[in-house]
Design an enzyme around this catalytic site. Sequence first.
Site, PDB file in Angstrom:
ATOM      1  N   GLY A  12       0.790  -1.224   0.000  1.00  0.00           N
ATOM      2  CA  GLY A  12       0.000   0.000   0.000  1.00  0.00           C
ATOM      3  C   GLY A  12       0.818   1.269   0.000  1.00  0.00           C
TER       4      GLY A  12
ATOM      5  N   LEU B 184      -4.153  -5.384  -5.007  1.00  0.00           N
ATOM      6  CA  LEU B 184      -3.081  -4.404  -4.883  1.00  0.00           C
ATOM      7  C   LEU B 184      -1.805  -5.029  -4.310  1.00  0.00           C
ATOM      8  CD1 LEU B 184      -2.202  -1.411  -4.988  1.00  0.00           C
ATOM      9  CD2 LEU B 184      -3.049  -1.213  -2.638  1.00  0.00           C
ATOM     10  N   ASP B 185      -0.710  -4.912  -5.045  1.00  0.00           N
ATOM     11  CA  ASP B 185       0.602  -5.377  -4.586  1.00  0.00           C
ATOM     12  C   ASP B 185       0.633  -6.875  -4.273  1.00  0.00           C
ATOM     13  OD1 ASP B 185       1.303  -2.710  -4.769  1.00  0.00           O
ATOM     14  OD2 ASP B 185       0.979  -2.320  -2.645  1.00  0.00           O
ATOM     15  N   GLU B 186      -0.298  -7.616  -4.858  1.00  0.00           N
ATOM     16  CA  GLU B 186      -0.392  -9.042  -4.551  1.00  0.00           C
ATOM     17  C   GLU B 186      -0.067  -9.919  -5.763  1.00  0.00           C
ATOM     18  OE1 GLU B 186      -0.778 -10.368  -1.663  1.00  0.00           O
ATOM     19  OE2 GLU B 186      -2.046  -9.114  -0.403  1.00  0.00           O
TER      20      GLU B 186
END
Lengths: 277, 277, 277, 277
Positions: free
Chosen positions: B195, B221-223
Amino acid sequence: MKEYILLINTSDSKGLVYNVSKVLFANNLNIEQNAEFVDVETNKFFMRTVISGNVNAKILLKELIEVLPKDTQVKLREKSKKDIVILVTKESHVLGDLLIRYIDGELQANIKAVIANHDYLEDLVQKFGIPFHCISAEGMEREAHEDLVIDKIKEYEPELIVLAKYMRILTSKFVQEFPQQVLNIHHSFLPAFIGANPYKQAHQRGVKIIGATAHYVTDDLDEGPIIAQDVVRIDHTFSWQDMRRAGRNVEKVVLSNALQLLLEDKVFVFGNKTVIL
Amino acid sequence: MKEYILLINTSDSKGLVYNVSKVLFANNLNIEQNAEFVDVETNKFFMRTVISGNVNAKILLKELIEVLPKDTQVKLREKSKKDIVILVTKESHVLGDLLIRYIDGELQANIKAVIANHDYLEDLVQKFGIPFHCISAEGMEREAHEDLVIDKIKEYEPELIVLAKYMRILTSKFVQEFPQQVLNIHHSFLPAFIGANPYKQAHQRGVKIIGATAHYVTDDLDEGPIIAQDVVRIDHTFSWQDMRRAGRNVEKVVLSNALQLLLEDKVFVFGNKTVIL
Amino acid sequence: MKEYILLINTSDSKGLVYNVSKVLFANNLNIEQNAEFVDVETNKFFMRTVISGNVNAKILLKELIEVLPKDTQVKLREKSKKDIVILVTKESHVLGDLLIRYIDGELQANIKAVIANHDYLEDLVQKFGIPFHCISAEGMEREAHEDLVIDKIKEYEPELIVLAKYMRILTSKFVQEFPQQVLNIHHSFLPAFIGANPYKQAHQRGVKIIGATAHYVTDDLDEGPIIAQDVVRIDHTFSWQDMRRAGRNVEKVVLSNALQLLLEDKVFVFGNKTVIL
Amino acid sequence: MKEYILLINTSDSKGLVYNVSKVLFANNLNIEQNAEFVDVETNKFFMRTVISGNVNAKILLKELIEVLPKDTQVKLREKSKKDIVILVTKESHVLGDLLIRYIDGELQANIKAVIANHDYLEDLVQKFGIPFHCISAEGMEREAHEDLVIDKIKEYEPELIVLAKYMRILTSKFVQEFPQQVLNIHHSFLPAFIGANPYKQAHQRGVKIIGATAHYVTDDLDEGPIIAQDVVRIDHTFSWQDMRRAGRNVEKVVLSNALQLLLEDKVFVFGNKTVIL
């Protein structure tokens, strides 16, 4: 099911992978792992294959040799622990690391004996129930002492000899007795700081990173094929003794990692280099 | 001679390597490089082969599909530069690194355009003679802005979209428009500090190492699947701004390395992971 | 409030910190940052202090010299950007990294000019509006060419000269013209692979890690005090060209980090080493 | 001559270094090492000084307190080995590393006892002549078991308690019994992969680097102040068991390095962070 490691080292030519995999397929063998490497510059081909199934080694090797170039080196080996002998002098950190791995079963090797030119580490080794032989070099010619060491090693018929900070220079004879069987840890990031007291040399030069190098021993001091290296950052506050202390962590991990590669037959020697598959 | 990259992704079964190499051999093709990986847990087989010779793609693919399991994915691609579009916001370090690699010929890609949601980097991009489009998001709904960005990207028909510190969260729609085509750099060692403001988060947590992560963008997100990561040591003297400064070196190198892997077709996506051959 | 950097280099003796801090306190100055180092072996004391307040440099230096040993070197410098000149040959990666940092304001320096012995990088430099001078060495004696370079550098009166892959060996004269002002990046982990073609040397030796070294230039080739080093892992699949490509990331980051240290006056030269405070 | 470590932790204000150094000078003490840090954000000042000479601790502390702010924490400690107790479960690698360092004299600590919740490591510990206590948790409430462990620890009055892969979660009570005395090694690069089975978590997430974190134990699981971290690269070929094997090298080195910092009194706890001087 039993697993075998197949190692092939030959000149590159069209159809190599095809020919090898055909033989394996025809023998009803599974490929569990496979890795190849072609050195474009020298046209050399390296292949390491882990196979499982009902292996008739004699037949398999015969069939492989038939389909491979004349200069091929093939090895087939059942996966199993290797017998090793460890040589040490006075320092305990690399030996200690091996011993701890040994008793917790992580080391895929049988430590048959530890041979030393001093008796400092006798107590430590005996705690682990491993034969310890002190062969002092005091008052002896290098060759005479080494002959004793060679004889003692031979008693144990090891596949590998691990120099775990054995601080004596080996003669050509020793190296030839055990070709591609001797693993050494040098306490510098080779080829920097060859020879004696690398930490003092590093301190004097003012480097900002130090390291350790595990390599096969050859006739040329600290010049054999490199198997593994690692480094650690230092700064101006480090005395050479501090460097030695920091370097010990690197030495023991690099040596153990390199030994692990040898125990798994992952290392090909290739000129003065290694290919690790 | 032309070189092609062959990518195979299938269930593991006996004879895969044999069958593929047989087809290549029968088509009189050379294997320049070959790498395989079997994921034992899921029984998946991955193979990346660089071949040279007179390739008839249609015939080759047909013959390969005939000898491979039903669920096989095969790709055959002539080695060549890929078209890319870069998305940025205000920071210049990752973009600048790509531009310098671009003009010295190191980047195996054609940068077709740079698209930004601010105009800060217009001057820089124009120095390099690359189209720059500022699509401001000010006063717009997320979806409406994104639609404009998607339309602009599509004009250039890129194979890859590189988010070089594009500081906006993408919607599901964007991700689905460009499946497995969007590469992002996140300025933390994921999964730590997902995040916003990862350097501030890292500063607050008091970590001793920070990092950066290049990954495919997915809905989460960011995964997405991680392609490359690297780290740098810090200490208590680093403010979060110092961390950001130190982290920039990592961000740009990790992103460039990951992009290089994608440009060489070395990355397989596999569940939420990557296999790099 | 203005900030100043105070650098003290002297023999160690009792009361040094007390005496310096007394003078600073008496002058009503704040210590913003303070770092000291005593080299026990040589009994040398190093101190870097960032002070803020109303500094009267003349008085402050006078008072400090009065309380410090005779052999003391004291420098007092207002925090500000330094003028630098960059020397290059053909490679763009280190120069490019500096240029990107320059335009985004991260580099605490004014790049006054770029001087090259080839014209390859002229286009790149001119994009950034920085004077570029090509002084070809073709058909010239080393000394004659160098004199032209020295003259051109002097026109810009730089505090630091950055060799950003300047592939010519400097004479003693050059070094003496700019004592402790010349920063070089060598593309190896010194002292390994001194001299020409370190990546080819590294490839031939079969090392598993390569690196780069930023150092002050002295009369001895690649033997000056080391400021920063870093490394990157490689393996047997790397050709020397692959090593060069991987090494470039290290070169540019190491050079930029070392330059940053010099720009912040954090580096003391001490024999052939550096102390970094 | 005896050496002492002086630790000061206070609010930053003008003249701190001057005042401390004045007292030391007046007491005719030498400063052997000195390091300070000011956290600008919170205005906190940290100072670690190694002094030698004829120290009258009572007088020295009194004089220091007189010249320092009211909120100051001062500690004065003669340099000497600390007594420690080690807690383990079944894994031998971290404990083994400490034992080897212990017998070769590298560890600046007296290992008073090893306490375990299983008897697996009894043999190993007894080899080194150190008391081993197995306190099984089987069939017991967490609190009841922990009370026995606390009582056993207290018998040895250790300054530090080292959790060398002690796989039980500690209660608040335990933490409060030994404030800032409990050092843990967590087998992940925190804050990634908090909690159980971090290697399995890392494997599932597909990270390219794994790590280990040494931290003070606080009430929040894996959330205490971080002292040291390190990482190792992995790739898609690593099963979670391979990760665990690779991670063990990191775990033992990070824990040993962190312990070394605590034994040398180099760690200040500061909020949920550490300052290491």
